[in-house]
Design a protein around this motif. Structure first.
Motif, PDB file in Angstrom:
ATOM      1  N   GLY A 277       0.826  -1.196   0.000  1.00 32.66           N
ATOM      2  CA  GLY A 277       0.000   0.000   0.000  1.00 32.66           C
ATOM      3  C   GLY A 277       0.857   1.242   0.000  1.00 32.66           C
ATOM      4  N   VAL A 278       0.343   2.302  -0.576  1.00 34.04           N
ATOM      5  CA  VAL A 278       1.058   3.570  -0.603  1.00 34.04           C
ATOM      6  C   VAL A 278       0.059   4.705  -0.382  1.00 34.04           C
ATOM      7  CG1 VAL A 278       0.869   3.750  -3.118  1.00 34.04           C
ATOM      8  CG2 VAL A 278       2.658   5.019  -1.922  1.00 34.04           C
ATOM      9  N   TRP A 279       0.515   5.729   0.363  1.00 33.21           N
ATOM     10  CA  TRP A 279      -0.300   6.924   0.621  1.00 33.21           C
ATOM     11  C   TRP A 279       0.563   8.145   0.368  1.00 33.21           C
ATOM     12  CZ3 TRP A 279       0.612  10.672   4.449  1.00 33.21           C
ATOM     13  CH2 TRP A 279      -0.414  11.639   4.602  1.00 33.21           C
ATOM     14  N   ARG A 280       0.008   9.105  -0.363  1.00 35.53           N
ATOM     15  CA  ARG A 280       0.743  10.332  -0.693  1.00 35.53           C
ATOM     16  C   ARG A 280      -0.128  11.547  -0.407  1.00 35.53           C
ATOM     17  NH1 ARG A 280       1.752   6.937  -5.129  1.00 35.53           N
ATOM     18  NH2 ARG A 280       3.949   6.448  -5.527  1.00 35.53           N
ATOM     19  N   LEU A 290       4.136   7.496   2.230  1.00 36.66           N
ATOM     20  CA  LEU A 290       4.270   6.364   3.141  1.00 36.66           C
ATOM     21  C   LEU A 290       3.875   5.109   2.379  1.00 36.66           C
ATOM     22  CD1 LEU A 290       4.700   5.241   6.061  1.00 36.66           C
ATOM     23  CD2 LEU A 290       2.246   5.603   6.414  1.00 36.66           C
ATOM     24  N   ASN A 291       4.747   4.115   2.367  1.00 35.96           N
ATOM     25  CA  ASN A 291       4.383   2.846   1.743  1.00 35.96           C
ATOM     26  C   ASN A 291       4.840   1.683   2.620  1.00 35.96           C
ATOM     27  OD1 ASN A 291       7.245   3.419   0.490  1.00 35.96           O
ATOM     28  ND2 ASN A 291       6.880   1.243   0.090  1.00 35.96           N
ATOM     29  N   ALA A 292       4.083   0.604   2.550  1.00 33.94           N
ATOM     30  CA  ALA A 292       4.378  -0.603   3.328  1.00 33.94           C
ATOM     31  C   ALA A 292       4.093  -1.812   2.454  1.00 33.94           C
ATOM     32  CB  ALA A 292       3.544  -0.641   4.609  1.00 33.94           C
ATOM     33  N   TYR A 293       4.740  -2.932   2.775  1.00 27.68           N
ATOM     34  CA  TYR A 293       4.586  -4.125   1.951  1.00 27.68           C
ATOM     35  C   TYR A 293       4.874  -5.375   2.772  1.00 27.68           C
ATOM     36  CZ  TYR A 293       9.649  -3.491   1.888  1.00 27.68           C
ATOM     37  OH  TYR A 293      10.945  -3.288   2.273  1.00 27.68           O
ATOM     38  N   ILE A 294       4.290  -6.471   2.338  1.00 22.23           N
ATOM     39  CA  ILE A 294       4.644  -7.788   2.852  1.00 22.23           C
ATOM     40  C   ILE A 294       4.674  -8.728   1.656  1.00 22.23           C
ATOM     41  CG2 ILE A 294       2.235  -8.360   3.427  1.00 22.23           C
ATOM     42  CD1 ILE A 294       3.441  -9.997   5.804  1.00 22.23           C
ATOM     43  N   ILE A 295       5.755  -9.509   1.552  1.00 18.88           N
ATOM     44  CA  ILE A 295       5.999 -10.352   0.381  1.00 18.88           C
ATOM     45  C   ILE A 295       6.305 -11.769   0.844  1.00 18.88           C
ATOM     46  CG2 ILE A 295       7.312 -10.630  -1.750  1.00 18.88           C
ATOM     47  CD1 ILE A 295       8.304  -7.699  -1.314  1.00 18.88           C
ATOM     48  N   ARG A 296       5.677 -12.726   0.227  1.00 26.35           N
ATOM     49  CA  ARG A 296       5.962 -14.135   0.467  1.00 26.35           C
ATOM     50  C   ARG A 296       6.599 -14.713  -0.784  1.00 26.35           C
ATOM     51  NH1 ARG A 296       6.944 -18.507   3.844  1.00 26.35           N
ATOM     52  NH2 ARG A 296       6.075 -20.415   2.973  1.00 26.35           N
ATOM     53  N   ASN A 297       7.862 -15.149  -0.684  1.00 30.29           N
ATOM     54  CA  ASN A 297       8.574 -15.755  -1.805  1.00 30.29           C
ATOM     55  C   ASN A 297       8.910 -17.204  -1.485  1.00 30.29           C
ATOM     56  OD1 ASN A 297       9.289 -13.924  -4.146  1.00 30.29           O
ATOM     57  ND2 ASN A 297       9.919 -12.613  -2.440  1.00 30.29           N
ATOM     58  N   GLN A 298       8.732 -18.064  -2.475  1.00 32.24           N
ATOM     59  CA  GLN A 298       9.116 -19.464  -2.345  1.00 32.24           C
ATOM     60  C   GLN A 298       9.854 -19.884  -3.612  1.00 32.24           C
ATOM     61  OE1 GLN A 298       4.687 -20.341  -0.937  1.00 32.24           O
ATOM     62  NE2 GLN A 298       5.928 -22.192  -0.847  1.00 32.24           N
ATOM     63  N   LEU A 299      10.927 -20.632  -3.447  1.00 35.18           N
ATOM     64  CA  LEU A 299      11.686 -21.127  -4.593  1.00 35.18           C
ATOM     65  C   LEU A 299      12.215 -22.524  -4.299  1.00 35.18           C
ATOM     66  CD1 LEU A 299      13.076 -20.575  -7.405  1.00 35.18           C
ATOM     67  CD2 LEU A 299      15.087 -19.888  -6.074  1.00 35.18           C
ATOM     68  N   ASP A 300      12.071 -23.396  -5.270  1.00 34.79           N
ATOM     69  CA  ASP A 300      12.758 -24.691  -5.284  1.00 34.79           C
ATOM     70  C   ASP A 300      13.558 -24.738  -6.570  1.00 34.79           C
ATOM     71  OD1 ASP A 300      11.759 -26.274  -2.885  1.00 34.79           O
ATOM     72  OD2 ASP A 300       9.854 -25.699  -3.809  1.00 34.79           O
ATOM     73  N   LEU A 301      14.871 -24.897  -6.450  1.00 35.19           N
ATOM     74  CA  LEU A 301      15.755 -24.827  -7.605  1.00 35.19           C
ATOM     75  C   LEU A 301      16.691 -26.027  -7.588  1.00 35.19           C
ATOM     76  CD1 LEU A 301      16.562 -22.969 -10.016  1.00 35.19           C
ATOM     77  CD2 LEU A 301      18.291 -21.972  -8.502  1.00 35.19           C
ATOM     78  N   ARG A 324      10.619 -17.453   2.346  1.00 31.85           N
ATOM     79  CA  ARG A 324      10.827 -16.219   3.092  1.00 31.85           C
ATOM     80  C   ARG A 324       9.571 -15.364   3.115  1.00 31.85           C
ATOM     81  NH1 ARG A 324      15.533 -13.196   1.246  1.00 31.85           N
ATOM     82  NH2 ARG A 324      16.354 -15.252   0.782  1.00 31.85           N
ATOM     83  N   VAL A 325       9.475 -14.590   4.187  1.00 31.21           N
ATOM     84  CA  VAL A 325       8.482 -13.527   4.281  1.00 31.21           C
ATOM     85  C   VAL A 325       9.250 -12.236   4.528  1.00 31.21           C
ATOM     86  CG1 VAL A 325       6.544 -12.574   5.563  1.00 31.21           C
ATOM     87  CG2 VAL A 325       6.661 -15.039   5.136  1.00 31.21           C
ATOM     88  N   THR A 326       9.049 -11.272   3.649  1.00 24.45           N
ATOM     89  CA  THR A 326       9.727  -9.983   3.738  1.00 24.45           C
ATOM     90  C   THR A 326       8.688  -8.905   4.011  1.00 24.45           C
ATOM     91  OG1 THR A 326      11.428 -10.682   2.160  1.00 24.45           O
ATOM     92  CG2 THR A 326      11.154  -8.305   2.503  1.00 24.45           C
TER      93      THR A 326
END
Length: 672
Positions: A277-280, A290-301, A324-326
């Protein structure tokens, strides 16, 4: 996957939505004329912005190649389609993203302490139809940017509201099929923008990549670009087979073909989910974001680069799982001040925080089945930063930008096999100074100095290497528009690193390097002699060397020396201006592959192009061609030891990934 693509595409192409084409709340602007001037805007000769229209005219084989719109940057690939690109810039082999800070809608793409490589930058979730613009800069000259930004940064912005809705259907050689729908509609006093992409691609390889991608974006926004807010959800899933780099000796003696492979079970699967989300708010005297984020990444290599060198019985395939959760938040505020009639000043302050909660490992596998565990770790990496920057225009012909950034990092690593844990902390202050003289006769002179850094992988930072590695950059540049309808930028730079320390995910350890220095020159020129024609040329050369090493061992393996691009773009041709087209010639220069420069990669020159025809006001047909000269060149080269089945001992050899053979894609595009 291929059977599902075509029905979805047909439905997308001919199903209209309720979105309006014209609206005052528009974030992106289609620029039909010359490229937007950077005089009085950019802080250096190497910073710029690429509009949606310019990006749309580029011929890209994969989404990450959009970053090649930044002059001097090369995006390559050494594995299956779903894997993160390999990047080259300013004398760096940036691997999968180290020292190139990349953002999509203010979310960091670089993944810290990644299982495969520090700074892993996977842009396969990018949807070009939503891209409003690309902003880029090179060098550590801005206090606003910290980790991974020493060589450069690239920021992609999605549109809050599309100017026109779009649906596309593409088919091509080598099992290529893609459909995408992107549209906006009014909803609850704001705008709802959404996009869906489905893709399949085999490539020319003996074992098809069978890359399957499902990708989606949903955004709700209220207000205007500088006064409003938005919330965005993204979801991406891809899986693929890999044809990794292969040894030249096996191709030369006919054991495998040019598009063949050694281990037919290599491949990967990736997932990415995010909510941001972002607010200006902007007034005459201030601006807040102001911006905030949550990211879920998964990888099998699963990869195998040495084949049977370490394990002659089962082979050397290894797996690199990463979960990971960022989460993060960025806040900044700017005060605008006027001092008399000629002096204006912007004082900006910012706070940034990011936390990565990571579970990753390195496993020995055979045909993707577990044989043994080399290491498994739980990593928690937390960073906080504060920055301040003062930009002052001292009159009609001089301005300055002074900044200071403070970063603090905490690394915590727990070995999941032994339960042993370790931690480390590190802090760093990074000043920057930019002086801009002009414009005089539509020209500006830039003097830039800055300090930056990149973080090392937490698994090395808590044991034997320094967590944050300092960089120092300086540059002199010139930008001029003195020639009518022509924009030219020239810069000469130097960039020093205290250490080339990197965590090698393929081996599960940290390699220590010596201090390094890169000196280079960059040139870019954009010329639009008439309304319907533009000529774009850029070239860069870098001299990269390690310092404090033995004589004759100073070359940095993989460091790019020379790159260049020449593009000719024509639009509004023929009756009713229905035709358009572009040709782009790309030069990717040779690189040293070993420290003594005794083995070097080959240079490559490739040609891509596209032709478009407007069938009706809202319907276009495009034909894209890749590697039009069908050059037998490599996308990437390495030099190391490997052992094939049947060989009695390892052999040092060049290992390469071939550039895809000539191919074509046909796309039908409908707007409304």
């Amino acid at each position: 996957m291929r059977l599902r693509v075509l029905p979805c595409a047909l439905a997308a192409l001919f199903a209209h939505t309720l979105a309006h084409a014209d609206d005052p709340v528009i974030q992106r602007v289609l620029v039909e004329g010359a490229r937007a001037s950077q005089l009085g805007i950019a802080d250096s000769a190497n910073a710029g912005s690429v509009s949606q229209k310019e990006l749309e005219m580029r011929t890209i084989y994969r989404p990450g190649e959009l970053l090649e719109a930044a002059p001097g940057l090369i995006a390559s690939q050494h594995s299956g389609e779903g894997k993160a690109n390999q990047f080259y810039l300013r004398g760096f082999n940036l691997d999968h993203g180290t020292d190139l800070a990349t953002y999509v809608d203010d979310m960091p793409v670089n993944q810290r302490s990644h299982a495969h490589g520090q700074g892993w930058t996977d842009l396969n979730f990018l949807i070009p139809e939503l891209t409003a613009r690309l902003d880029y800069r090179k060098g550590p000259y801005s206090a606003r940017e910290g980790d991974f930004a020493s060589a450069g940064s690239a920021s992609i912005t999605y549109a809050n509201r599309l100017v026109r809705d779009v649906a596309t259907l593409s088919v091509g050689q080598n099992g290529y099929a893609r459909t995408a729908l992107a549209a906006s509609k009014d909803a609850l006093g704001g705008a709802l923008t959404y996009a869906l992409e489905l893709l399949h691609n085999d490539g020319p390889f003996t074992r098809p990549d069978d890359y399957q991608k499902v990708n989606g974006v949903l955004r709700y926004s209220r207000g205007y670009a500088n006064n409003g807010w938005s919330v965005t959800a993204m979801a991406y899933h891809g899986r693929w087979n890999s044809t990794d780099q292969i040894p030249e000796r096996a191709v030369d003696d006919g054991r495998i073909g040019r598009f063949g492979l050694v281990d037919d079970t290599d491949g990967g699967e990736a997932r990415r989910y995010s909510l941001s989300g972002v607010w200006r708010q902007t007034t005459a005297d201030s601006a807040t974001k102001l911006n905030a984020y949550i990211i879920r990444n998964q990888l099998d290599l699963w990869s195998n680069f040495t084949y049977f060198m370490d394990d002659p019985v089962h082979g050397d395939q290894f797996a690199q799982p990463d979960r990971r959760v960022t989460g993060g938040v960025n806040a900044q505020h700017t005060w605008h001040a006027h001092r008399g009639d000629t002096v204006t000043s912007d004082l900006s302050v910012g706070l940034q925080a990011q936390n990565d909660n990571i579970f990753n490992g390195l496993l020995h596998t055979q045909a993707r089945q577990l044989l043994s565990i080399t290491r498994q770790d739980h990593v928690v990496e937390t960073s906080r930063a504060a920055w301040i920057e003062s930009a002052t225009r001292w009159g009609d012909s001089f301005r300055s930008i002074v900044g200071l950034r403070a970063d603090g990092y905490r690394f915590r690593v727990q070995n999941s096999l032994t339960s042993a844990s370790a931690s480390a902390i590190d802090t760093l202050l990074s000043p920057s100074l930019n002086l801009v003289f002009g414009p005089w006769k539509s020209s500006e002179l830039y003097l830039n100095y800055g300090q930056g850094f990149h973080s090392n992988d937490a698994r090395g930072a808590v044991t034997s290497v320094e967590p944050l590695v300092r960089s120092r950059g300086m540059e002199i540049g010139l930008r001029t528009e003195a020639i009518p309808r022509n924009q030219t930028a020239l810069s000469l730079y130097r960039l020093d690193f205290d250490s080339e320390l990197t965590y090698v995910g393929d081996a599960g350890n940290t390699e220590a390097g010596s201090p390094s220095r890169r000196i280079g020159i960059e040139f870019s020129n954009y010329y639009k002699p008439v309304k319907w024609l533009s000529i774009d040329f850029d070239a860069a050369f870098a001299h990269a060397r390690s310092r404090e090493v033995e004589a004759g061992q100073a070359h940095i393996p993989g460091a790019v020396e020379g790159v260049g691009q020449l593009a000719i773009t024509a639009s509004q041709l023929g009756k009713n201006g229905a035709w358009e087209g572009a040709l782009r010639l790309r030069y990717f220069g040779p690189r040293p592959l070993v420290e003594d420069n005794s083995v070097r990669s080959h240079a490559s020159t490739t040609l891509n192009g596209r032709i478009g025809y407007r069938i009706a006001k809202d319907l276009r047909l495009e034909l894209e061609g890749f590697n039009l000269a069908n050059k037998r060149v490599s996308s990437i080269d390495y030099y190391y030891a490997s052992q094939l089945k049947g060989e009695l001992e390892p052999h040092e050899d060049v290992h390469f990934h071939p550039l895809e053979s000539r191919s074509f894609r046909l796309t039908l595009i409908k707007n409304w």
